[in-house]
Design a protein around this motif. Structure first.
Motif, PDB file in Angstrom:
ATOM      1  N   CYS A 106       1.817  17.092  -7.069  1.00 25.07           N
ATOM      2  CA  CYS A 106       0.353  17.157  -7.039  1.00 25.07           C
ATOM      3  C   CYS A 106      -0.253  15.860  -6.500  1.00 25.07           C
ATOM      4  O   CYS A 106      -1.359  15.873  -5.943  1.00 25.07           O
ATOM      5  CB  CYS A 106      -0.206  17.465  -8.429  1.00 25.07           C
ATOM      6  SG  CYS A 106       0.110  16.194  -9.685  1.00 25.07           S
ATOM      7  N   VAL A 107       0.455  14.734  -6.631  1.00 28.37           N
ATOM      8  CA  VAL A 107      -0.085  13.449  -6.158  1.00 28.37           C
ATOM      9  C   VAL A 107      -0.247  13.439  -4.644  1.00 28.37           C
ATOM     10  O   VAL A 107      -1.360  13.215  -4.134  1.00 28.37           O
ATOM     11  CB  VAL A 107       0.791  12.275  -6.648  1.00 28.37           C
ATOM     12  CG1 VAL A 107       0.319  10.954  -6.040  1.00 28.37           C
ATOM     13  CG2 VAL A 107       0.766  12.195  -8.174  1.00 28.37           C
ATOM     14  N   PRO A 108       0.812  13.683  -3.845  1.00 32.00           N
ATOM     15  CA  PRO A 108       0.586  13.754  -2.397  1.00 32.00           C
ATOM     16  C   PRO A 108      -0.292  14.926  -1.977  1.00 32.00           C
ATOM     17  O   PRO A 108      -0.995  14.845  -0.972  1.00 32.00           O
ATOM     18  CB  PRO A 108       2.001  13.869  -1.812  1.00 32.00           C
ATOM     19  CG  PRO A 108       2.857  14.328  -2.935  1.00 32.00           C
ATOM     20  CD  PRO A 108       2.244  13.777  -4.186  1.00 32.00           C
ATOM     21  N   VAL A 125       4.454   3.710  -5.846  1.00 36.50           N
ATOM     22  CA  VAL A 125       5.251   3.934  -4.638  1.00 36.50           C
ATOM     23  C   VAL A 125       4.960   5.314  -4.059  1.00 36.50           C
ATOM     24  O   VAL A 125       4.815   5.485  -2.836  1.00 36.50           O
ATOM     25  CB  VAL A 125       6.753   3.781  -4.945  1.00 36.50           C
ATOM     26  CG1 VAL A 125       7.594   4.146  -3.725  1.00 36.50           C
ATOM     27  CG2 VAL A 125       7.069   2.359  -5.395  1.00 36.50           C
ATOM     28  N   LEU A 126       4.857   6.314  -4.935  1.00 34.41           N
ATOM     29  CA  LEU A 126       4.558   7.671  -4.480  1.00 34.41           C
ATOM     30  C   LEU A 126       3.192   7.718  -3.803  1.00 34.41           C
ATOM     31  O   LEU A 126       3.022   8.405  -2.783  1.00 34.41           O
ATOM     32  CB  LEU A 126       4.611   8.641  -5.661  1.00 34.41           C
ATOM     33  CG  LEU A 126       4.380  10.117  -5.334  1.00 34.41           C
ATOM     34  CD1 LEU A 126       5.440  10.630  -4.363  1.00 34.41           C
ATOM     35  CD2 LEU A 126       4.373  10.962  -6.608  1.00 34.41           C
ATOM     36  N   ALA A 127       2.221   6.996  -4.362  1.00 30.78           N
ATOM     37  CA  ALA A 127       0.898   6.947  -3.750  1.00 30.78           C
ATOM     38  C   ALA A 127       0.959   6.318  -2.367  1.00 30.78           C
ATOM     39  O   ALA A 127       0.337   6.806  -1.410  1.00 30.78           O
ATOM     40  CB  ALA A 127      -0.064   6.165  -4.648  1.00 30.78           C
ATOM     41  N   TRP A 128       1.718   5.228  -2.232  1.00 33.23           N
ATOM     42  CA  TRP A 128       1.846   4.543  -0.941  1.00 33.23           C
ATOM     43  C   TRP A 128       2.521   5.454   0.090  1.00 33.23           C
ATOM     44  O   TRP A 128       2.059   5.574   1.228  1.00 33.23           O
ATOM     45  CB  TRP A 128       2.642   3.261  -1.122  1.00 33.23           C
ATOM     46  CG  TRP A 128       2.858   2.502   0.152  1.00 33.23           C
ATOM     47  CD1 TRP A 128       3.993   2.441   0.894  1.00 33.23           C
ATOM     48  CD2 TRP A 128       1.891   1.696   0.852  1.00 33.23           C
ATOM     49  NE1 TRP A 128       3.807   1.650   1.996  1.00 33.23           N
ATOM     50  CE2 TRP A 128       2.531   1.182   1.995  1.00 33.23           C
ATOM     51  CE3 TRP A 128       0.563   1.365   0.590  1.00 33.23           C
ATOM     52  CZ2 TRP A 128       1.869   0.359   2.903  1.00 33.23           C
ATOM     53  CZ3 TRP A 128      -0.096   0.545   1.495  1.00 33.23           C
ATOM     54  CH2 TRP A 128       0.557   0.044   2.630  1.00 33.23           C
ATOM     55  N   LEU A 129       3.597   6.119  -0.316  1.00 34.98           N
ATOM     56  CA  LEU A 129       4.288   7.031   0.587  1.00 34.98           C
ATOM     57  C   LEU A 129       3.408   8.226   0.946  1.00 34.98           C
ATOM     58  O   LEU A 129       3.475   8.743   2.072  1.00 34.98           O
ATOM     59  CB  LEU A 129       5.597   7.504  -0.040  1.00 34.98           C
ATOM     60  CG  LEU A 129       6.681   6.433  -0.202  1.00 34.98           C
ATOM     61  CD1 LEU A 129       7.842   6.968  -1.038  1.00 34.98           C
ATOM     62  CD2 LEU A 129       7.183   5.956   1.158  1.00 34.98           C
TER      63      LEU A 129
END
Length: 443
Positions: free
Chosen positions: A333-335, A120-124
């Motif tokens: 760090c992901v976004p 979900v974090l990747a999609w956002l």
């Protein structure tokens, strides 16, 4: 004007996962899925041999049980390390369902939920950045889930059973919604009610002209306090008058687990309390970091992905200035990597004679920094954190150094874009619509 429109189109709302899956190229998507599965299987093997205490999950479960049993929430101590409850009572109320589940099953459920939240974090993050193209986003999500588990903040979040991924998703869901949405800010307010540091995003919204959203966030936060006060009045009074200010309940400032500016200063000065030095360093970073975040956020007319730069600078600032920012708090760090990858992809699309190869090495350095596990490679057992020699201070403070470097890069990016674009008629749109698909940005 074109820059304003493409930035507006990257600010929230938009494409559903179902639509993107329908348009995704089948063969590359299957290859990405296979690579993700292989990486996750390797992670499962490493996780088995490394061991996963999930101690924070046990604390959350104990908090939920204390709410059910009506016992003193802030007197509980859990695990061999005697860990106490440190979140507001509202958070403990949300943990109640975990008390009804056995620890063995709960470990599996929490791990699965965190892996799903990583997706979900990747999609956002894709929505925030406006990259990659719609049909390629399922591949980006799959690859992020498969390989993102090796990023140290994500690895540690999974290992401890932490809530960081859920909070980041809640905040990004809010930030990627249209500014015209009347409920924008509610996610940030709820996140601040669970863990106080997300409150800085409300300040960011206020200073970038989203006044209504900032007040909605503040109202939602007060709502969480009110719910806690009604349901757990004694615990709420104790938290907001006493336990909030007792930093010893959270942990030791000087240990390498703490990747805040204050922690780095404490280790550098070989002290458990950095005193005024830590306070001044934190205040300086707070002022500069928030200034960069607001500058970027208000540069929609000049800077492609201005909202992404502003939001992530705000997140980094919050992590840097918190008295204690454990390594697993840095799941932003992901976004961040998604944003830098978007800049690198845009750079690569330029004609070769005018191409500047700077974003790819910057992205590589950031990825390496969050995958190096540097703070765990220096001696840190017992009191050794206090006696690190100078050359070990760098790996021991890798996240604060990376965070400050990213803020410097962001400031440079904004300054150069403003100089290149020149004066414009507007630098702060009245509102930013939802995230439709972003057209290829111009540099």
């Amino acid at each position: 004007m074109a820059v304003v429109e493409q930035e507006r189109s990257a600010a929230g709302g938009g494409t559903t996962l179902v639509q993107a899956l329908r348009e995704a190229p089948r063969r590359p998507t299957l290859i990405a899925a296979a690579a993700a599965v292989v990486s996750l299987l390797a992670y499962a093997v490493v996780r088995h041999f490394v061991g996963t205490s999930m101690i924070d999950m046990l604390v959350y479960r104990a908090e939920g049980r204390a709410v059910l049993d009506g016992t003193d929430l802030y007197s509980i101590r859990v695990t061999e390390w005697d860990l106490p409850a440190t979140y507001p009572p509202f958070a403990a109320m949300l943990f109640v369902p975990t008390a009804w589940i056995g620890t063995g099953l709960l470990r599996v459920l929490i791990t699965g939920a965190n892996v799903a939240l990583l997706g979900v974090l990747a999609w956002l993050s894709c929505r925030l950045v406006g990259w990659p193209r719609r049909e390629l986003r399922p591949m980006a999500v799959l690859l992020t889930v498969g390989f993102g588990v090796w990023l140290e903040p994500v690895f540690t979040t999974l290992r401890y059973g932490q809530v960081n991924l859920g909070l980041a998703c809640l905040i990004l869901w809010d930030l990627t919604r249209s500014d015209a949405h009347r409920a924008k800010g509610i996610g940030i307010g709820i996140a601040a009610g669970i863990k106080l540091t997300p409150g800085l995003f409300a300040v960011y919204l206020l200073l970038t002209g989203r006044v209504r959203a900032a007040f909605v966030a503040f109202g939602a936060f007060l709502g969480t306090v009110a719910i806690g006060w009604i349901a757990l009045p004694d615990a709420t009074h104790g938290f907001w008058t006493t336990y909030l200010f007792d930093s010893s309940r959270v942990g030791k400032t000087e240990i390498v687990d703490n990747q805040s500016v204050r922690g780095a200063v404490a280790r550098l000065l070989h002290t458990t309390d950095p005193g005024n030095a830590g306070l001044l360093a934190g205040a300086g970073v707070a002022a500069l970091g928030l200034a960069v975040a607001v500058w970027a956020g208000r540069s929609v007319a000049h800077l492609p992905r201005a909202e992404a730069w502003g939001s992530l600078c705000a997140a980094i600032t919050a992590l840097l200035i918190s008295p204690i920012s454990w390594t697993h708090h840095w799941v932003w760090c992901v976004p961040l990597i998604m944003l830098l990858s978007a800049e690198a992809a845009q750079e690569r699309a330029r004609p070769l004679p005018v191409r500047r190869r700077r974003w790819r090495p910057i992205t590589a350095v950031v990825v390496l920094g969050f995958c190096c596990y540097g703070m765990w490679l220096v001696p840190h057992e017992g009191p050794r954190d206090l006696y690190l020699p100078g050359w070990q201070q760098v790996p021991a403070a890798v996240y604060p150094l990376l965070g400050i470097a990213v803020l410097a890069v962001a400031a440079t990016r904004v300054r150069r874009r403003r100089a290149a674009v020149g004066p414009t008629s507007t630098t702060l749109p009245a509102q930013r619509p939802g995230n439709r698909e972003q057209a290829p940005a111009t540099r």
